[in-house]
Design an enzyme around this catalytic site. Sequence first.
Site, PDB file in Angstrom:
ATOM      1  CE  LYS A   1      -2.151  -1.151   3.847  1.00  0.00           C
ATOM      2  NZ  LYS A   1      -1.657  -2.500   4.205  1.00  0.00           N
TER       3      LYS A   1
ATOM      4  NE  ARG B   1      -4.368  -1.713  10.098  1.00  0.00           N
ATOM      5  CZ  ARG B   1      -3.337  -1.232   9.399  1.00  0.00           C
ATOM      6  NH1 ARG B   1      -3.401  -0.033   8.874  1.00  0.00           N
ATOM      7  NH2 ARG B   1      -2.271  -1.957   9.232  1.00  0.00           N
TER       8      ARG B   1
ATOM      9  NE  ARG C   1       7.194  -3.136   6.098  1.00  0.00           N
ATOM     10  CZ  ARG C   1       5.872  -2.900   6.074  1.00  0.00           C
ATOM     11  NH1 ARG C   1       5.312  -2.402   4.994  1.00  0.00           N
ATOM     12  NH2 ARG C   1       5.130  -3.182   7.115  1.00  0.00           N
TER      13      ARG C   1
ATOM     14  NE  ARG D   1       6.249  -0.837  10.341  1.00  0.00           N
ATOM     15  CZ  ARG D   1       5.154  -0.866   9.596  1.00  0.00           C
ATOM     16  NH1 ARG D   1       5.125  -0.209   8.457  1.00  0.00           N
ATOM     17  NH2 ARG D   1       4.097  -1.542   9.996  1.00  0.00           N
TER      18      ARG D   1
ATOM     19  NE  ARG E   1       2.037  -5.527  11.227  1.00  0.00           N
ATOM     20  CZ  ARG E   1       3.180  -5.412  10.537  1.00  0.00           C
ATOM     21  NH1 ARG E   1       4.278  -5.997  10.965  1.00  0.00           N
ATOM     22  NH2 ARG E   1       3.201  -4.716   9.423  1.00  0.00           N
TER      23      ARG E   1
END
Length: 190
Positions: A14, A89, A128, A134, A146
Amino acid sequence: MLHIILFGPPGAGKGTQAAFLQEKYNLIHLSTGDIFRYHIKNNTELGAKAKAFMDKGQLVPDSLTIELLESEVIKHADAKGFIFDGFPRTSAQAEALDNFLASRNEAISALLSLEVPEAELKSRLAERAKTSGRADDADPKVIENRIAVYRKETEPVKSHYQALGKHIKIDGIGSISEISERLFVAIDAL
Ligand code: ADP
């Protein structure tokens, strides 16, 4: 105005695609995840509240998130439209967004849903994690959570916009430019 929801599970791409859409259509890109991370970095009260949820892979409560999103939209009085990335969300967030836009005589133009199989998501997030810094990318248990939260709480947002005839599926597998091209075609047809 053009109001696009860029939708998809964690790791769907996204954020990457939002950057291209923002430029091509001259829209404001609002990523609730990025805004929360900005607050965490700047040690704000909101950041401290959000961090506790984010680190565990849970959603930040709706009330906080909705208020934040609305205040960001209001900041951009001259916007030609928005790309909502990571918002809504939950079904409650979708309803709040629709009502908020309606109060401004606006509406969501389309929800573009990036479709990516789960195995691919996990490998993208692991990749990532090497560079994002993160905490929520680094721990496979948090990633699992998640994705589970996405299936349970976020996927219903698709049906919400499906019922309004605004849901468009986009194949999220391929090169970054191939996927952008699919998004451009879908938006140009609106
Ligand atoms: P990703 O799509 O990779 O999960 P985001 O940057 O969109 O990453 O979100 C990171 C985290 O921020 C989420 O796991 C959640 O804790 C929080 N968050 C972001 N957007 C929302 C939202 N709309 N509602 C609740 N929590 C959110």
